[in-house]
Design a protein around this motif. Structure first.
Motif, PDB file in Angstrom:
ATOM      1  N   LYS A   1      16.305   9.548  -8.698  1.00  0.00           N
ATOM      2  CA  LYS A   1      15.518  10.731  -9.021  1.00  0.00           C
ATOM      3  C   LYS A   1      15.025  11.383  -7.728  1.00  0.00           C
ATOM      4  N   GLY A   2      14.786  12.675  -7.770  1.00  0.00           N
ATOM      5  CA  GLY A   2      14.221  13.373  -6.627  1.00  0.00           C
ATOM      6  C   GLY A   2      12.749  13.037  -6.472  1.00  0.00           C
ATOM      7  N   ILE A   3      12.213  13.198  -5.259  1.00  0.00           N
ATOM      8  CA  ILE A   3      10.856  12.757  -4.995  1.00  0.00           C
ATOM      9  C   ILE A   3       9.825  13.523  -5.823  1.00  0.00           C
ATOM     10  N   ASP A   4      10.024  14.825  -6.034  1.00  0.00           N
ATOM     11  CA  ASP A   4       9.064  15.583  -6.840  1.00  0.00           C
ATOM     12  C   ASP A   4       9.128  15.176  -8.303  1.00  0.00           C
ATOM     13  N   GLU A   5      10.323  14.881  -8.777  1.00  0.00           N
ATOM     14  CA  GLU A   5      10.486  14.406 -10.157  1.00  0.00           C
ATOM     15  C   GLU A   5       9.803  13.046 -10.337  1.00  0.00           C
ATOM     16  N   ILE A   6       9.914  12.198  -9.337  1.00  0.00           N
ATOM     17  CA  ILE A   6       9.262  10.879  -9.382  1.00  0.00           C
ATOM     18  C   ILE A   6       7.744  11.034  -9.404  1.00  0.00           C
TER      19      ILE A   6
ATOM     20  N   ILE B   1       6.549  14.200   2.685  1.00  0.00           N
ATOM     21  CA  ILE B   1       5.540  13.191   2.351  1.00  0.00           C
ATOM     22  C   ILE B   1       4.893  13.570   1.025  1.00  0.00           C
ATOM     23  N   ARG B   2       4.841  12.619   0.095  1.00  0.00           N
ATOM     24  CA  ARG B   2       4.128  12.806  -1.164  1.00  0.00           C
ATOM     25  C   ARG B   2       3.152  11.634  -1.326  1.00  0.00           C
ATOM     26  N   ILE B   3       1.950  11.926  -1.812  1.00  0.00           N
ATOM     27  CA  ILE B   3       0.897  10.919  -1.951  1.00  0.00           C
ATOM     28  C   ILE B   3       0.447  10.871  -3.404  1.00  0.00           C
ATOM     29  N   VAL B   4       0.348   9.673  -3.970  1.00  0.00           N
ATOM     30  CA  VAL B   4      -0.088   9.486  -5.351  1.00  0.00           C
ATOM     31  C   VAL B   4      -1.318   8.588  -5.387  1.00  0.00           C
ATOM     32  N   ASP B   5      -2.348   9.044  -6.076  1.00  0.00           N
ATOM     33  CA  ASP B   5      -3.547   8.239  -6.344  1.00  0.00           C
ATOM     34  C   ASP B   5      -3.271   7.461  -7.633  1.00  0.00           C
ATOM     35  N   SER B   6      -3.141   6.145  -7.523  1.00  0.00           N
ATOM     36  CA  SER B   6      -2.781   5.336  -8.696  1.00  0.00           C
ATOM     37  C   SER B   6      -3.874   5.314  -9.751  1.00  0.00           C
ATOM     38  N   LYS B   7      -5.106   5.648  -9.360  1.00  0.00           N
ATOM     39  CA  LYS B   7      -6.265   5.536 -10.249  1.00  0.00           C
ATOM     40  C   LYS B   7      -6.474   4.102 -10.726  1.00  0.00           C
ATOM     41  N   SER B   8      -5.919   3.163  -9.973  1.00  0.00           N
ATOM     42  CA  SER B   8      -6.066   1.753 -10.316  1.00  0.00           C
ATOM     43  C   SER B   8      -6.077   0.950  -9.028  1.00  0.00           C
ATOM     44  N   VAL B   9      -5.983  -0.358  -9.160  1.00  0.00           N
ATOM     45  CA  VAL B   9      -5.982  -1.238  -8.001  1.00  0.00           C
ATOM     46  C   VAL B   9      -5.346  -2.556  -8.413  1.00  0.00           C
ATOM     47  N   CYS B  10      -4.873  -3.302  -7.434  1.00  0.00           N
ATOM     48  CA  CYS B  10      -4.305  -4.621  -7.700  1.00  0.00           C
ATOM     49  C   CYS B  10      -3.171  -4.528  -8.720  1.00  0.00           C
ATOM     50  N   LEU B  11      -3.238  -5.296  -9.808  1.00  0.00           N
ATOM     51  CA  LEU B  11      -2.110  -5.355 -10.719  1.00  0.00           C
ATOM     52  C   LEU B  11      -1.829  -4.027 -11.404  1.00  0.00           C
ATOM     53  N   GLY B  12      -2.841  -3.155 -11.533  1.00  0.00           N
ATOM     54  CA  GLY B  12      -2.603  -1.830 -12.102  1.00  0.00           C
ATOM     55  C   GLY B  12      -1.764  -0.968 -11.179  1.00  0.00           C
ATOM     56  N   ALA B  13      -2.127  -0.944  -9.900  1.00  0.00           N
ATOM     57  CA  ALA B  13      -1.340  -0.209  -8.916  1.00  0.00           C
ATOM     58  C   ALA B  13       0.058  -0.813  -8.780  1.00  0.00           C
ATOM     59  N   PHE B  14       0.135  -2.130  -8.832  1.00  0.00           N
ATOM     60  CA  PHE B  14       1.418  -2.846  -8.773  1.00  0.00           C
ATOM     61  C   PHE B  14       2.329  -2.368  -9.906  1.00  0.00           C
ATOM     62  N   ALA B  15       1.789  -2.225 -11.110  1.00  0.00           N
ATOM     63  CA  ALA B  15       2.587  -1.775 -12.251  1.00  0.00           C
ATOM     64  C   ALA B  15       3.159  -0.380 -12.005  1.00  0.00           C
ATOM     65  N   LEU B  16       2.356   0.508 -11.408  1.00  0.00           N
ATOM     66  CA  LEU B  16       2.833   1.861 -11.115  1.00  0.00           C
ATOM     67  C   LEU B  16       3.881   1.841 -10.009  1.00  0.00           C
ATOM     68  N   ILE B  17       3.708   0.963  -9.039  1.00  0.00           N
ATOM     69  CA  ILE B  17       4.692   0.833  -7.962  1.00  0.00           C
ATOM     70  C   ILE B  17       6.035   0.351  -8.513  1.00  0.00           C
ATOM     71  N   LEU B  18       6.004  -0.571  -9.469  1.00  0.00           N
ATOM     72  CA  LEU B  18       7.250  -1.026 -10.099  1.00  0.00           C
ATOM     73  C   LEU B  18       7.965   0.130 -10.797  1.00  0.00           C
ATOM     74  N   GLU B  19       7.188   1.009 -11.423  1.00  0.00           N
ATOM     75  CA  GLU B  19       7.783   2.193 -12.067  1.00  0.00           C
ATOM     76  C   GLU B  19       8.414   3.099 -11.014  1.00  0.00           C
ATOM     77  N   ALA B  20       7.743   3.269  -9.888  1.00  0.00           N
ATOM     78  CA  ALA B  20       8.285   4.095  -8.814  1.00  0.00           C
ATOM     79  C   ALA B  20       9.590   3.512  -8.271  1.00  0.00           C
ATOM     80  N   ILE B  21       9.629   2.197  -8.113  1.00  0.00           N
ATOM     81  CA  ILE B  21      10.855   1.542  -7.640  1.00  0.00           C
ATOM     82  C   ILE B  21      12.010   1.830  -8.588  1.00  0.00           C
ATOM     83  N   GLU B  22      11.735   1.733  -9.877  1.00  0.00           N
ATOM     84  CA  GLU B  22      12.780   1.988 -10.873  1.00  0.00           C
ATOM     85  C   GLU B  22      13.281   3.426 -10.792  1.00  0.00           C
ATOM     86  N   LEU B  23      12.373   4.367 -10.626  1.00  0.00           N
ATOM     87  CA  LEU B  23      12.754   5.781 -10.547  1.00  0.00           C
ATOM     88  C   LEU B  23      13.544   6.072  -9.272  1.00  0.00           C
TER      89      LEU B  23
END
Length: 280
Positions: free
Chosen positions: A138-143, A111-133
């Protein structure tokens, strides 16, 4: 062992993307006096705004419990997958802390947990990056390392029709909220490093699109290689007008449209218009 991304409902990720990439969404709750609803599960956006218009008292929101996350994480682990959790800013909600507590309760190394430091469309943008990775295998720690590196590059701004909902929810002071009612001034808020702040004021709702256009130009954002998120709250005509202004002018790679959900709508109210992307 696959990597499964777990998110909360405040990212307002589209149902199409949730289904396409098998994301697991843990909902927050929206509370209207004596009634509580799970965001996006028991309460759609249209239902929420109808209720908001009729409510005598402003609704409140509450985070998922550690137990909610224990259940979500355990379901993923039992399927033999790793958990990559990406949640709204810890400064804005206890959701991230609930997820962190659930991780400690389970005690799994998967289990790995990431604080996006954002919300709504900002968090969405980071989630899209995670999907791409994840799709790049990529390995989970690298992501996680990459998400931590780029999350400071999240750009998210929104024009509000009023600040009263942010003020009632305790996200802004009463003094800051007062400006929204003076002289038909509409505030523009920015979300950066977990903090919500008023970054400008626009006279009249119709000038918001012009402000956003000029803001893109002034900052020299290159959108030709980016996915840009356009969000609204019962103001799709404004979103459509904004899209028409910026789509061709800035040769945007991809645009995703979405309406804010009930939790975000509780704090923004109707009439919000936002734009977000990862400026890496």
């Amino acid at each position: 062992m696959a990597i499964r991304i777990v998110i909360d409902s405040t990212a307002d990720v589209t149902q199409e993307i949730i289904e396409k990439h098998d994301l697991k969404m843990v909902p927050l709750k929206v509370n209207f006096e004596n009634e509580s609803y799970l965001d996006k599960v028991e309460l759609t956006t249209s239902m929420f705004f109808d209720k908001l218009a009729q409510a005598e008292k402003s609704p409140t929101t509450s985070q998922p419990s550690p137990g909610d996350f224990v259940q979500a994480f355990s379901e993923v682990l039992l399927e033999g997958d790793q958990v990559l959790g990406i949640f709204l800013a810890s400064e804005l909600s206890g959701t991230y802390d609930s997820a962190r507590m659930a991780k400690e309760m389970i005690g799994s190394d998967n289990i790995r947990i990431v604080d996006s430091k954002s919300v709504c469309l900002g968090a969405f943008a980071l989630i899209l990056e995670a999907i791409e990775l994840v799709n790049q295998k990529k390995g989970i720690d690298e992501i996680v390392d990459e998400l931590e590196r780029v999350k400071g590059s999240i750009v998210a701004v929104a024009g509000l029709d009023t600040l009263k909902y942010l003020e009632k929810g305790g996200r802004l002071s009463k003094g800051q909220a007062v400006i929204g009612s003076l002289l038909n001034i509409k505030p523009v808020i920015g979300i950066k490093d977990g903090a919500v702040s008023v970054i400008d004021k626009v006279r009249g709702k119709n000038k918001m699109i012009k402000w956003l256009d000029e803001w893109i130009e002034k900052n020299n954002f290159d959108l030709s290689n980016k996915t840009v998120l356009l969000f609204h709250g019962q103001s799709y005509d404004q979103l459509k007008a904004l899209r028409e202004v910026i789509e061709e002018k800035y040769r945007i790679k991809n645009i995703i449209e979405q309406e804010v959900g009930a939790v975000i709508g509780t704090h923004s109210g109707p009439g919000v218009l936002g734009i977000g992307f990862l400026n890496k």
